[in-house]
Design an enzyme around this catalytic site. Structure first.
Site, PDB file in Angstrom:
ATOM      1  N   LYS A  17       0.841  -1.205   0.000  1.00  0.00           N
ATOM      2  CA  LYS A  17       0.000   0.000   0.000  1.00  0.00           C
ATOM      3  C   LYS A  17       0.872   1.250   0.000  1.00  0.00           C
ATOM      4  O   LYS A  17       1.826   1.342   0.764  1.00  0.00           O
ATOM      5  CB  LYS A  17      -0.902   0.009   1.238  1.00  0.00           C
ATOM      6  CG  LYS A  17      -1.883  -1.142   1.267  1.00  0.00           C
ATOM      7  CD  LYS A  17      -2.662  -1.189   2.556  1.00  0.00           C
ATOM      8  CE  LYS A  17      -1.806  -1.631   3.724  1.00  0.00           C
ATOM      9  NZ  LYS A  17      -2.595  -1.910   4.950  1.00  0.00           N
ATOM     10  N   THR A  44      -8.034   9.720   8.126  1.00  0.00           N
ATOM     11  CA  THR A  44      -7.681   8.451   7.468  1.00  0.00           C
ATOM     12  C   THR A  44      -7.605   7.303   8.480  1.00  0.00           C
ATOM     13  O   THR A  44      -6.901   6.321   8.258  1.00  0.00           O
ATOM     14  CB  THR A  44      -6.323   8.594   6.744  1.00  0.00           C
ATOM     15  OG1 THR A  44      -5.362   9.063   7.705  1.00  0.00           O
ATOM     16  CG2 THR A  44      -6.393   9.557   5.575  1.00  0.00           C
ATOM     17  N   GLY A  62      -8.381   3.999   9.883  1.00  0.00           N
ATOM     18  CA  GLY A  62      -9.030   2.783   9.367  1.00  0.00           C
ATOM     19  C   GLY A  62      -8.901   2.547   7.875  1.00  0.00           C
ATOM     20  O   GLY A  62      -9.533   1.637   7.339  1.00  0.00           O
ATOM     21  N   THR A  63      -8.051   3.316   7.197  1.00  0.00           N
ATOM     22  CA  THR A  63      -7.926   3.127   5.740  1.00  0.00           C
ATOM     23  C   THR A  63      -7.418   1.718   5.393  1.00  0.00           C
ATOM     24  O   THR A  63      -7.929   1.077   4.470  1.00  0.00           O
ATOM     25  CB  THR A  63      -6.953   4.159   5.120  1.00  0.00           C
ATOM     26  OG1 THR A  63      -5.743   4.161   5.889  1.00  0.00           O
ATOM     27  CG2 THR A  63      -7.542   5.538   5.088  1.00  0.00           C
ATOM     28  N   GLY A  64      -6.411   1.257   6.146  1.00  0.00           N
ATOM     29  CA  GLY A  64      -5.816  -0.055   5.860  1.00  0.00           C
ATOM     30  C   GLY A  64      -6.811  -1.184   6.102  1.00  0.00           C
ATOM     31  O   GLY A  64      -6.908  -2.129   5.309  1.00  0.00           O
ATOM     32  N   CYS A  65      -7.559  -1.079   7.202  1.00  0.00           N
ATOM     33  CA  CYS A  65      -8.565  -2.109   7.541  1.00  0.00           C
ATOM     34  C   CYS A  65      -9.652  -2.129   6.474  1.00  0.00           C
ATOM     35  O   CYS A  65     -10.086  -3.194   6.014  1.00  0.00           O
ATOM     36  CB  CYS A  65      -9.190  -1.821   8.900  1.00  0.00           C
ATOM     37  SG  CYS A  65      -7.995  -1.723  10.247  1.00  0.00           S
TER      38      CYS A  65
HETATM   39  N1  LIG Z   1      -4.799  10.495   1.574  1.00  0.00           N
HETATM   40  C1  LIG Z   1      -5.089   9.437   0.790  1.00  0.00           C
HETATM   41  N2  LIG Z   1      -5.667   9.635  -0.424  1.00  0.00           N
HETATM   42  C2  LIG Z   1      -5.993   8.595  -1.221  1.00  0.00           C
HETATM   43  N3  LIG Z   1      -5.780   7.303  -0.882  1.00  0.00           N
HETATM   44  C3  LIG Z   1      -5.215   7.032   0.313  1.00  0.00           C
HETATM   45  C4  LIG Z   1      -4.834   8.085   1.212  1.00  0.00           C
HETATM   46  N4  LIG Z   1      -4.305   7.513   2.323  1.00  0.00           N
HETATM   47  C5  LIG Z   1      -4.354   6.180   2.143  1.00  0.00           C
HETATM   48  N5  LIG Z   1      -4.871   5.877   0.919  1.00  0.00           N
HETATM   49  C6  LIG Z   1      -5.133   4.535   0.377  1.00  0.00           C
HETATM   50  O1  LIG Z   1      -5.778   3.794   1.408  1.00  0.00           O
HETATM   51  C7  LIG Z   1      -5.380   2.433   1.372  1.00  0.00           C
HETATM   52  C8  LIG Z   1      -4.764   2.053   2.707  1.00  0.00           C
HETATM   53  O2  LIG Z   1      -3.410   2.459   2.703  1.00  0.00           O
HETATM   54  P1  LIG Z   1      -2.564   2.949   3.937  1.00  0.00           P
HETATM   55  O3  LIG Z   1      -1.151   2.969   3.478  1.00  0.00           O
HETATM   56  O4  LIG Z   1      -3.149   4.181   4.520  1.00  0.00           O
HETATM   57  O5  LIG Z   1      -2.816   1.738   4.936  1.00  0.00           O
HETATM   58  P2  LIG Z   1      -2.400   1.589   6.456  1.00  0.00           P
HETATM   59  O6  LIG Z   1      -1.243   2.468   6.772  1.00  0.00           O
HETATM   60  O7  LIG Z   1      -2.247   0.136   6.676  1.00  0.00           O
HETATM   61  O8  LIG Z   1      -3.671   2.111   7.213  1.00  0.00           O
HETATM   62  P3  LIG Z   1      -3.924   1.995   8.827  1.00  0.00           P
HETATM   63  O9  LIG Z   1      -3.229   3.131   9.453  1.00  0.00           O
HETATM   64  O10 LIG Z   1      -5.401   2.068   8.904  1.00  0.00           O
HETATM   65  O11 LIG Z   1      -3.346   0.681   9.275  1.00  0.00           O
HETATM   66  C9  LIG Z   1      -4.437   2.305   0.189  1.00  0.00           C
HETATM   67  O12 LIG Z   1      -5.182   1.956  -0.959  1.00  0.00           O
HETATM   68  C10 LIG Z   1      -3.883   3.728   0.062  1.00  0.00           C
HETATM   69  O13 LIG Z   1      -3.370   3.998  -1.214  1.00  0.00           O
HETATM   70  C1  LIG Z   2      -7.861  -2.772  16.418  1.00  0.00           C
HETATM   71  C2  LIG Z   2      -7.119  -2.070  15.342  1.00  0.00           C
HETATM   72  N1  LIG Z   2      -6.750  -2.773  14.254  1.00  0.00           N
HETATM   73  C3  LIG Z   2      -6.094  -2.160  13.241  1.00  0.00           C
HETATM   74  C4  LIG Z   2      -5.782  -0.811  13.322  1.00  0.00           C
HETATM   75  C5  LIG Z   2      -5.075  -0.140  12.144  1.00  0.00           C
HETATM   76  O1  LIG Z   2      -3.952   0.506  12.457  1.00  0.00           O
HETATM   77  C6  LIG Z   2      -6.176  -0.111  14.488  1.00  0.00           C
HETATM   78  N2  LIG Z   2      -5.919   1.214  14.641  1.00  0.00           N
HETATM   79  N3  LIG Z   2      -6.847  -0.769  15.465  1.00  0.00           N
END
Ligand SMILES: Nc1ncnc2c1ncn2[C@@H]1O[C@H](COP(=O)(O)OP(=O)(O)OP(=O)(O)O)[C@@H](O)[C@H]1O
Ligand SMILES: Cc1ncc(CO)c(N)n1
Length: 266
Positions: free
Chosen positions: A173, A204, A206-209
């Site tokens: 990502k 942002t 929860g974006t990764g989840c």
């Molecule tokens: N500001 C943004 N604009 C557009 N897309 C974004 C933005 N931030 C994250 N994304 C997209 O969101 C998705 C999750 O990526 P991200 O790298 O944020 O995950 P993460 O760091 O694991 O998130 P978390 O902090 O929730 O664990 C990817 O598809 C990424 O490209």
């Molecule tokens: C419980 C939980 N899972 C995943 C994330 C993502 O970073 C978070 N903030 N909290």
């Protein structure tokens, strides 16, 4: 109706973890189920406490679901410890679970450890080889491969290393890249970038989840990995676009705006 199971931690503020996963499954028309690995006391400003579940109740939850219900895809999120990773790996082994999306959650956006540092190696040896798709962000990819993953060339290099750890497919990502939010899919044959303009927002949480659950939802519905990632990228972009200032800190992705817009209600 297709089903998806999330094996992850609870976020009391509802923006990430199990809560984000279940909202994503619902918005994408998949019946969501959950195995809770840990409870976090968390809000938009940070994580204040973590309580891991005992491995016997994690095992019992996995068996309760699998002994009764057909599961079309699984998303794995926060695992917290080596012992929990091993329990979840045993569950995947016991039921020969095929469509596993492993989100290698390590540190929350606010900087709390959601996976103990010494458990990264267990993730590599016990779970990555059982995953259909692994979805590290740049920091997690760096921790997995042992060199800095900061741009598109190093993402490509890291994807190959993680693939060699035994995962079927790797999505790195690019949410933390400088510039565009560009993700990379590697299936062992081709490298495909999914570019998207960075949305200028602090909300942002929860974006990764959201992204990894949306991939699992697509796989549950029978999409191939390319389409599942492409649809998940569209979904998470829409959910970030409609993210909102809940609480005093980093607000969450918005699933219901996404749902209503998709259905043409708004
Ligand atoms: N500001 C943004 N604009 C557009 N897309 C974004 C933005 N931030 C994250 N994304 C997209 O969101 C998705 C999750 O990526 P991200 O790298 O944020 O995950 P993460 O760091 O694991 O998130 P978390 O902090 O929730 O664990 C990817 O598809 C990424 O490209
Ligand atoms: C419980 C939980 N899972 C995943 C994330 C993502 O970073 C978070 N903030 N909290």
């Amino acid at each position: 109706m297709k089903t998806a199971l999330t094996i992850a931690g609870s976020d009391s503020s509802g923006g990430a973890g199990i809560q984000a996963d279940l909202k994503t499954f619902s918005a994408l028309g998949v019946f969501g189920m959950s195995v809770i690995t840990a409870i976090t006391a968390q809000n938009t400003c940070g994580v204040t406490a973590i309580r891991e579940m005992d491995t016997d109740i994690i095992k019992a939850q996995i068996h309760a679901v699998y002994d009764d219900i057909e599961v079309n895809a699984v998303k794995i999120g926060m695992l917290s410890s080596s012992a929990i990773i091993k329990e979840v790996a045993a569950g995947i082994e016991a039921y020969t679970i095929p469509k596993v999306v492993l989100d290698t959650v390590m540190i929350s956006k606010s900087g709390s450890y959601l996976l103990q540092k010494n458990a990264v190696q267990t993730l590599i040896t016990d779970l990555i080889p059982k995953a259909f798709v692994v979805t590290p962000n740049l920091h997690e990819a760096t921790a997995l491969v042992g060199f800095e993953v900061v741009d598109q060339p190093t993402m490509q290099k890291a994807a190959k290393v993680i693939k060699d750890m035994g995962a079927e497919c790797v999505v790195i990502k690019g949410g933390h890249l400088e510039g565009d939010a560009c993700d990379l899919l590697y299936d062992g044959k081709t490298m495909e970038f999914f570019p998207n303009k960075r949305i200028q927002t602090i909300h942002t949480h929860g974006t990764g989840c959201t992204f990894s659950s949306a991939i699992a939802a697509g796989l549950a519905k029978g999409m191939d990995v390319y389409n599942a990632v492409a649809e998940a990228k569209k979904y998470v972009t829409m959910a970030i676009q409609h993210g909102f200032p809940l609480g005093k800190g980093v607000g969450p992705t918005n699933h219901f705006f996404a749902l209503y817009e998709k259905a043409g209600i708004l």
